[in-house]
Write a protein that holds these residues in place. Sequence first.
Motif, PDB file in Angstrom:
ATOM      1  N   GLU A 223      31.308  62.806 -36.349  1.00  0.00           N
ATOM      2  CA  GLU A 223      30.435  63.493 -35.399  1.00  0.00           C
ATOM      3  C   GLU A 223      30.718  64.978 -35.530  1.00  0.00           C
ATOM      4  O   GLU A 223      31.851  65.424 -35.336  1.00  0.00           O
ATOM      5  CB  GLU A 223      30.715  63.047 -33.961  1.00  0.00           C
ATOM      6  CG  GLU A 223      29.822  63.764 -32.944  1.00  0.00           C
ATOM      7  CD  GLU A 223      30.296  63.539 -31.514  1.00  0.00           C
ATOM      8  OE1 GLU A 223      29.664  62.766 -30.802  1.00  0.00           O
ATOM      9  OE2 GLU A 223      31.325  64.159 -31.141  1.00  0.00           O
ATOM     10  N   GLY A 224      29.690  65.755 -35.860  1.00  0.00           N
ATOM     11  CA  GLY A 224      29.917  67.171 -36.092  1.00  0.00           C
ATOM     12  C   GLY A 224      30.897  67.364 -37.239  1.00  0.00           C
ATOM     13  O   GLY A 224      30.768  66.770 -38.295  1.00  0.00           O
ATOM     14  N   GLN A 225      31.932  68.172 -37.015  1.00  0.00           N
ATOM     15  CA  GLN A 225      32.934  68.428 -38.036  1.00  0.00           C
ATOM     16  C   GLN A 225      34.181  67.570 -37.851  1.00  0.00           C
ATOM     17  O   GLN A 225      35.196  67.797 -38.505  1.00  0.00           O
ATOM     18  CB  GLN A 225      33.319  69.913 -37.993  1.00  0.00           C
ATOM     19  CG  GLN A 225      32.151  70.845 -38.306  1.00  0.00           C
ATOM     20  CD  GLN A 225      32.476  72.296 -38.028  1.00  0.00           C
ATOM     21  OE1 GLN A 225      33.618  72.663 -37.792  1.00  0.00           O
ATOM     22  NE2 GLN A 225      31.457  73.143 -38.053  1.00  0.00           N
ATOM     23  N   LYS A 226      34.079  66.567 -36.990  1.00  0.00           N
ATOM     24  CA  LYS A 226      35.228  65.719 -36.684  1.00  0.00           C
ATOM     25  C   LYS A 226      35.014  64.298 -37.181  1.00  0.00           C
ATOM     26  O   LYS A 226      33.892  63.848 -37.395  1.00  0.00           O
ATOM     27  CB  LYS A 226      35.475  65.696 -35.180  1.00  0.00           C
ATOM     28  CG  LYS A 226      35.666  67.056 -34.548  1.00  0.00           C
ATOM     29  CD  LYS A 226      35.740  66.935 -33.029  1.00  0.00           C
ATOM     30  CE  LYS A 226      35.775  68.301 -32.358  1.00  0.00           C
ATOM     31  NZ  LYS A 226      35.754  68.185 -30.880  1.00  0.00           N
ATOM     32  N   ALA A 227      36.123  63.583 -37.342  1.00  0.00           N
ATOM     33  CA  ALA A 227      36.072  62.176 -37.734  1.00  0.00           C
ATOM     34  C   ALA A 227      37.153  61.420 -36.982  1.00  0.00           C
ATOM     35  O   ALA A 227      38.187  61.989 -36.601  1.00  0.00           O
ATOM     36  CB  ALA A 227      36.272  62.028 -39.241  1.00  0.00           C
ATOM     37  N   TRP A 228      36.895  60.137 -36.756  1.00  0.00           N
ATOM     38  CA  TRP A 228      37.861  59.267 -36.104  1.00  0.00           C
ATOM     39  C   TRP A 228      37.966  57.973 -36.904  1.00  0.00           C
ATOM     40  O   TRP A 228      36.985  57.478 -37.447  1.00  0.00           O
ATOM     41  CB  TRP A 228      37.423  58.934 -34.677  1.00  0.00           C
ATOM     42  CG  TRP A 228      37.463  60.092 -33.733  1.00  0.00           C
ATOM     43  CD1 TRP A 228      38.475  60.433 -32.873  1.00  0.00           C
ATOM     44  CD2 TRP A 228      36.440  61.077 -33.539  1.00  0.00           C
ATOM     45  NE1 TRP A 228      38.140  61.557 -32.166  1.00  0.00           N
ATOM     46  CE2 TRP A 228      36.904  61.978 -32.550  1.00  0.00           C
ATOM     47  CE3 TRP A 228      35.179  61.289 -34.110  1.00  0.00           C
ATOM     48  CZ2 TRP A 228      36.156  63.067 -32.120  1.00  0.00           C
ATOM     49  CZ3 TRP A 228      34.434  62.371 -33.686  1.00  0.00           C
ATOM     50  CH2 TRP A 228      34.930  63.250 -32.706  1.00  0.00           C
ATOM     51  N   ARG A 229      39.165  57.442 -36.968  1.00  0.00           N
ATOM     52  CA  ARG A 229      39.402  56.196 -37.686  1.00  0.00           C
ATOM     53  C   ARG A 229      39.147  55.018 -36.748  1.00  0.00           C
ATOM     54  O   ARG A 229      39.500  55.047 -35.568  1.00  0.00           O
ATOM     55  CB  ARG A 229      40.828  56.145 -38.222  1.00  0.00           C
ATOM     56  CG  ARG A 229      41.143  54.946 -39.105  1.00  0.00           C
ATOM     57  CD  ARG A 229      42.572  55.045 -39.625  1.00  0.00           C
ATOM     58  NE  ARG A 229      43.535  55.062 -38.529  1.00  0.00           N
ATOM     59  CZ  ARG A 229      44.012  53.948 -37.956  1.00  0.00           C
ATOM     60  NH1 ARG A 229      43.621  52.751 -38.377  1.00  0.00           N
ATOM     61  NH2 ARG A 229      44.895  54.039 -36.983  1.00  0.00           N
ATOM     62  N   LEU A 230      38.538  53.975 -37.280  1.00  0.00           N
ATOM     63  CA  LEU A 230      38.289  52.775 -36.503  1.00  0.00           C
ATOM     64  C   LEU A 230      39.515  51.873 -36.545  1.00  0.00           C
ATOM     65  O   LEU A 230      39.994  51.513 -37.629  1.00  0.00           O
ATOM     66  CB  LEU A 230      37.072  52.021 -37.059  1.00  0.00           C
ATOM     67  CG  LEU A 230      36.723  50.682 -36.388  1.00  0.00           C
ATOM     68  CD1 LEU A 230      36.338  50.902 -34.929  1.00  0.00           C
ATOM     69  CD2 LEU A 230      35.596  49.983 -37.143  1.00  0.00           C
ATOM     70  N   ALA A 246      36.540  68.823 -42.872  1.00  0.00           N
ATOM     71  CA  ALA A 246      36.657  69.832 -43.919  1.00  0.00           C
ATOM     72  C   ALA A 246      38.076  69.971 -44.449  1.00  0.00           C
ATOM     73  O   ALA A 246      38.296  70.086 -45.658  1.00  0.00           O
ATOM     74  CB  ALA A 246      36.157  71.179 -43.397  1.00  0.00           C
ATOM     75  N   SER A 247      39.065  69.957 -43.546  1.00  0.00           N
ATOM     76  CA  SER A 247      40.446  70.137 -43.998  1.00  0.00           C
ATOM     77  C   SER A 247      41.044  68.864 -44.571  1.00  0.00           C
ATOM     78  O   SER A 247      41.887  68.917 -45.463  1.00  0.00           O
ATOM     79  CB  SER A 247      41.313  70.664 -42.855  1.00  0.00           C
ATOM     80  OG  SER A 247      41.267  69.787 -41.739  1.00  0.00           O
ATOM     81  N   ARG A 248      40.598  67.686 -44.085  1.00  0.00           N
ATOM     82  CA  ARG A 248      41.143  66.430 -44.607  1.00  0.00           C
ATOM     83  C   ARG A 248      40.611  66.105 -45.995  1.00  0.00           C
ATOM     84  O   ARG A 248      41.365  65.698 -46.877  1.00  0.00           O
ATOM     85  CB  ARG A 248      40.817  65.288 -43.636  1.00  0.00           C
ATOM     86  CG  ARG A 248      41.129  63.881 -44.181  1.00  0.00           C
ATOM     87  CD  ARG A 248      42.617  63.616 -44.363  1.00  0.00           C
ATOM     88  NE  ARG A 248      43.314  63.525 -43.092  1.00  0.00           N
ATOM     89  CZ  ARG A 248      43.433  62.402 -42.391  1.00  0.00           C
ATOM     90  NH1 ARG A 248      42.925  61.268 -42.839  1.00  0.00           N
ATOM     91  NH2 ARG A 248      44.087  62.417 -41.247  1.00  0.00           N
TER      92      ARG A 248
END
Length: 298
Positions: A223-230, A246-248
């Motif tokens: 979502e946007g510039q963020k991510a979350w692991r399921l 971007a950084s990951r």
Amino acid sequence: MLSLSCVFIQIIVATLGASYQALPSKYQTLVLGFNDTKGSIIPFDKAEKADEFVKGSREDSAAEKCHQTFDAATSWRDDLFFIKDTRYWRVHDHQVYDGIEMSAFWQNFPNISRVDAAFPQPNSGSIVFISGASYWTYTGPYAAEPPPRPTSDFGVHQNDTIRAAYYWEGNTRIYLIGTNQYWSINLDLKPVPGYPKDLNTIGGLPRQLDAAFGKGEEVYFLEGQKAWRLNLDKLEVDADDVINVASRWLGCPKIETSTTHSSVIENTTSSCRGLVGSAIDAITSLIFCAILVFSTYV
């Protein structure tokens, strides 16, 4: 001399945005580096280097990725792809290829404004792109079947919109995320019984979901510039483990990121080429065409 002609053909195709399919078959083979015509693996770098040569410096695209949001993401053949509109950023062996036009690699890429979702089809080595209520399947750079096909093949109602998709190796299934529900299909792209299911069964899913992808045994939502692991054991998003995309994955400087889901997606638009740049591109194309004709008959 023929190899030199091949380089010029490649540059001209990328410059004009033309499809490789429009070229005579002997030039397709030379330009794309194929040993056969059955959808073997094409070296991405051929298309990307031609695209980069035409567009010049990639510094603007490299900087753009660090503040970019993406419409779709997927893993395919050990690479990660982040897609915005009709451009992709490819991550291969920790190296990032920035902002390449989809048509620079995938032949006859559809005339669409954006890709809504993408996922791999590991049993055939194909990749599937979804836009609106249609999807296209590509084996290598070639469309694997007469495109497009309707997403109703997946059991998705024509009024439903697929926002994201991912393949999970754990059960070799593909999941399609809609607005209020999600579907599962097998590797033959056939609906799995028992679906669709309510989206609320996936706990903590971002409200403004942009994209998703599976990488090995892990699944990520963007979502946007963020991510979350399921968290696959609990079937809920690990809200405390927020990731900056971007950084990951894209080689950008590390950015401190809050753990909350953003409710508003930052819309970033690609910078347009100026009129001067377009004129230079056109003149350059004519020069390369002239050289191509000369080198072909000399």
